[in-house]
Structure formats: structure tokens, C-alpha cells
Scaffold this motif. Structure first.
Motif, short mmCIF file in Angstrom:
data_model
loop_
_atom_site.label_atom_id
_atom_site.label_comp_id
_atom_site.label_asym_id
_atom_site.label_seq_id
_atom_site.Cartn_x
_atom_site.Cartn_y
_atom_site.Cartn_z
N GLU A 25 0.82 -1.22 0.00
CA GLU A 25 0.00 0.00 0.00
C GLU A 25 0.85 1.27 0.00
OE1 GLU A 25 -4.25 -1.09 1.73
OE2 GLU A 25 -2.75 -1.13 3.31
N ASP A 26 2.17 1.10 -0.11
CA ASP A 26 3.06 2.25 -0.30
C ASP A 26 3.10 2.59 -1.79
OD1 ASP A 26 3.74 1.96 2.37
OD2 ASP A 26 5.82 1.36 2.01
N SER A 27 3.31 3.86 -2.09
CA SER A 27 3.59 4.29 -3.46
C SER A 27 4.72 5.29 -3.39
CB SER A 27 2.36 4.96 -4.09
OG SER A 27 1.29 4.06 -4.21
N ALA A 38 4.49 7.72 -0.22
CA ALA A 38 3.14 7.78 0.38
C ALA A 38 2.81 6.39 0.92
CB ALA A 38 2.12 8.19 -0.67
N ASP A 39 2.31 6.33 2.15
CA ASP A 39 1.97 5.07 2.81
C ASP A 39 0.47 5.10 3.08
OD1 ASP A 39 1.51 3.02 4.65
OD2 ASP A 39 3.30 3.46 5.85
N GLY A 40 -0.25 4.32 2.29
CA GLY A 40 -1.71 4.39 2.32
C GLY A 40 -2.35 3.63 3.46
N SER A 192 9.16 4.93 4.02
CA SER A 192 7.96 4.66 4.80
C SER A 192 8.36 4.05 6.14
CB SER A 192 7.02 3.73 4.02
OG SER A 192 7.64 2.49 3.74
N ASP A 193 7.40 3.95 7.06
CA ASP A 193 7.73 3.47 8.40
C ASP A 193 8.10 1.98 8.42
OD1 ASP A 193 5.12 2.62 7.89
OD2 ASP A 193 4.47 2.86 9.97
N GLY A 194 7.88 1.31 7.30
CA GLY A 194 8.31 -0.09 7.21
C GLY A 194 9.82 -0.23 7.26
N LEU A 195 10.54 0.84 6.93
CA LEU A 195 12.00 0.83 7.09
C LEU A 195 12.37 1.17 8.52
CD1 LEU A 195 14.88 0.70 5.71
CD2 LEU A 195 14.76 3.21 5.74
N ARG A 231 7.65 -6.53 8.70
CA ARG A 231 6.26 -6.60 9.14
C ARG A 231 5.32 -5.65 8.42
NH1 ARG A 231 8.65 -7.09 15.09
NH2 ARG A 231 10.32 -6.17 13.87
N ASP A 232 5.89 -4.72 7.68
CA ASP A 232 5.07 -3.72 6.98
C ASP A 232 5.64 -3.57 5.56
OD1 ASP A 232 3.31 -1.65 6.44
OD2 ASP A 232 4.19 -0.24 7.88
N ASN A 233 4.92 -2.87 4.72
CA ASN A 233 5.45 -2.51 3.41
C ASN A 233 6.66 -1.60 3.63
OD1 ASN A 233 2.03 -1.74 2.48
ND2 ASN A 233 3.04 -3.72 2.38
N ASP A 265 0.10 -1.92 11.44
CA ASP A 265 -0.74 -1.01 10.68
C ASP A 265 -0.63 0.41 11.18
OD1 ASP A 265 -1.62 -3.08 9.22
OD2 ASP A 265 -3.52 -3.31 10.29
N THR A 266 -0.56 1.34 10.24
CA THR A 266 -0.69 2.74 10.58
C THR A 266 -2.17 3.04 10.61
OG1 THR A 266 1.37 3.28 9.48
CG2 THR A 266 -0.17 5.08 9.85
N VAL A 267 -2.63 3.67 11.67
CA VAL A 267 -4.05 4.00 11.72
C VAL A 267 -4.24 5.48 12.06
CG1 VAL A 267 -4.89 1.71 12.32
CG2 VAL A 267 -4.13 3.21 14.13
N LEU A 277 -6.63 -0.12 7.97
CA LEU A 277 -5.35 -0.82 7.74
C LEU A 277 -4.46 -0.01 6.82
CD1 LEU A 277 -6.83 -4.30 6.88
CD2 LEU A 277 -5.87 -3.59 9.07
N THR A 278 -3.16 -0.18 6.99
CA THR A 278 -2.26 0.44 6.02
C THR A 278 -1.65 -0.56 5.11
OG1 THR A 278 -1.37 1.50 7.94
CG2 THR A 278 -0.46 2.12 5.84
MN MN Z 1 3.59 1.63 6.79
#
Ligand code: MN
Length: 278
Positions: A25-27, A38-40, A192-195, A231-233, A265-267, A277-278
């Protein structure tokens, strides 16, 4: 708009859905002199649509070598409107974070314009140090600012994924802007926060300082975040400033000037998005 100095940008980008997510869901946008992640959020693919819509609205900025600040503000607003317009299930709003950097011109000198809404991040490596330029719009950042928890505790806090601002939110997105003079050898990181949830800043800094090629650096950062759990994109853009003239190095000031004030998930904080959900 033209700059009186010779300036080149080299960049690399990488993105991965991670080890646990079904969708990415990242772009990101890396084009011309604009670099955004962008992290959707929103669930049921709304996050994917939201981050893609934001990036699409920003894409025209990539047509010129140097962009104007008003143009960036205007496009961020358009991105917000585009995300607001996404049709979602009742009670579920689509939203997205946005962080990144664009090359602008201030009084004839090149400046980085850093933009942020939410908890994706923009960093700069300069003079051998990694510095986080953007400040997260998140509940844990508010707790850190208030002195109630440490930055270390924020990494494992149960509400660490709750963002307080996002594009597509019911209220205005209020992006933050920073201007930093561009210096030869500057390296910018947008992610994104996945890093940042998987790798400590010291490891990110180390890798950015030993890997000269921006594309390889971006891929290695994504690879390490995956290996650390994924754990995240995960999305990473690395941008290097090259080819600056000596005159610029002599004249540009060093300091930045702020413009104004169990799952991963980012909420969003506000109720229309509860449980998104992100
Ligand atoms: Mn994220």
C-alpha cells in the motif's frame, strides 16, 4: 525556473510489500527533482488506491528541473482532495501519509524543500551524520514531545502506528515544510515506516555512508528491513546531490529554516478511520 549553478541529482528507489502483507500500500514518485513516498491506509485496498492517487496528483511536479514552493503546496492540496474523493466503505476513509523532498530555488540558490504529513520520513546525510528532517505526526511523537515516553519507548508503544495527520483526513492536512540549502555531497533519504520500524537509525546511517550507489543503497536498506522482520510494506528513495559548483559551497548557509510551525498497521486517530489498515 532555472538555477545559476550546475546541479545534478542521482537517485535510486526500491519498494517491497514486506514479509507479512498481502498488498503493497506504499507508493512513490521519483521524477525530475521530486521524490515522495506515500503510505496508504484505509483497508480493503483503499490504502493502495489512496497512496497511488496522492502520487499521481504530485506527478506533474516531476516535469521541471526545479519546482516552486507554491506549486508544491498546490499539488499537495490536490493530492489531499484526490484521496478525499476516493469511494470507500461506510465508516472507512482512505488516507495516506506523504513525505519527501523537492529541489527548489530560493534567491537563486538551490534548496531542498522537505514536505511531511504523517509518519513516513525524510532524512539528510550531511557531514557524516544522519539527521531526521521531518517530524512525525503521530501519537507517540506527541508523547515523546511531552516528555512522557522516550524515543526508544516509542518504537514498541502499542499506539505507535496512530497518525495524527494524513492526506484524505476529514480536516485539512496541514503539511509541514522545511528549507535546507543544498550542498555538494548531500544525500537525502525518503522512506515509509516499514523501514524505520525495522532498522535503527544507526544502521540506516551506516549503510548510507558506506554504499555510494543510490540504487544499491535503496535496495540494501529494503533488504535489511525485510531480513529484520518485514512486518510492513517498505519503501526507500535515496537522492544524491552532485555537480555543485564551488561558488555554491562557499555561499550557501548551513542551517535549515523551518517554514512554520501486534500488527504494524498505521491508523489515523480520528474516528471515521478507526481500525483502518495500512
Ligand atoms: Mn507503513
Amino acid at each position: 525556473m532555472t538555477t545559476p549553478v550546475s546541479l545534478g541529482l542521482l537517485w535510486g528507489a526500491a519498494t517491497h510489500q514486506g514479509a507479512r502483507r498481502r498488498l503493497n500500500e506504499d507508493s512513490f514518485l521519483a521524477r525530475g527533482s521530486v521524490f515522495f513516498v506515500a503510505d496508504g491506509m484505509g483497508g480493503h485496498e483503499a490504502g493502495e488506491v489512496a497512496s497511488a492517487a496522492a502520487v499521481e496528483a504530485l506527478a506533474p511536479l516531476g516535469r521541471s528541473d526545479v519546482v516552486g514552493v507554491d506549486e508544491v503546496r498546490c499539488r499537495v492540496r490536490a493530492a489531499h482532495d484526490a484521496v478525499r474523493a476516493i469511494d470507500t466503505a461506510p465508516g472507512r476513509g482512505a488516507g495516506t501519509t506523504l513525505s519527501g523532498v523537492a529541489l527548489t530555488d530560493q534567491g537563486g540558490e538551490p534548496y531542498w524543500l522537505v514536505v511531511n504529513v504523517g509518519d513516513s520520513r525524510t532524512y539528510r546525510v550531511a557531514d557524516g551524520a544522519l539527521e531526521q528532517v521531518s517530524v512525525d505526526h503521530s501519537e507517540v511523537q506527541e508523547l515523546v514531545d511531552a516528555g512522557r515516553i522516550t524515543a526508544e519507548q516509542a518504537l514498541t508503544h502499542p499506539r505507535r502506528h496512530v497518525v495524527t495527520r494524513a492526506l484524505g483526513a476529514p480536516d485539512d492536512p496541514e503539511p509541514d515544510f522545511w528549507f535546507l540549502p543544498v550542498h555538494a555531497g548531500d544525500r537525502m533519504l525518503v522512506c515509509s515506516d516499514g523501514l524505520t520500524a525495522e532498522l535503527p537509525d544507526r544502521r540506516v546511517a551506516e549503510l548510507l555512508m558506506v554504499e555510494p550507489d543510490p540504487q544499491t543503497a535503496a535496495e540494501r536498506l529494503v533488504g535489511e528491513a525485510l531480513a529484520a522482520g518485514g512486518r510492513d510494506n517498505i519503501t526507500v528513495i535515496v537522492v544524491d546531490a552532485t555537480g555543485l559548483t564551488d561558488a555554491l559551497e562557499r555561499t550557501a548557509p548551513r542551517d535549515g529554516r523551518p517554514d512554520h510551525d501486534d500488527d504494524e498497521d498505521t491508523v489515523p486517530r480520528r474516528s471515521p478511520w478507526k481500525g483502518a489498515l495500512t
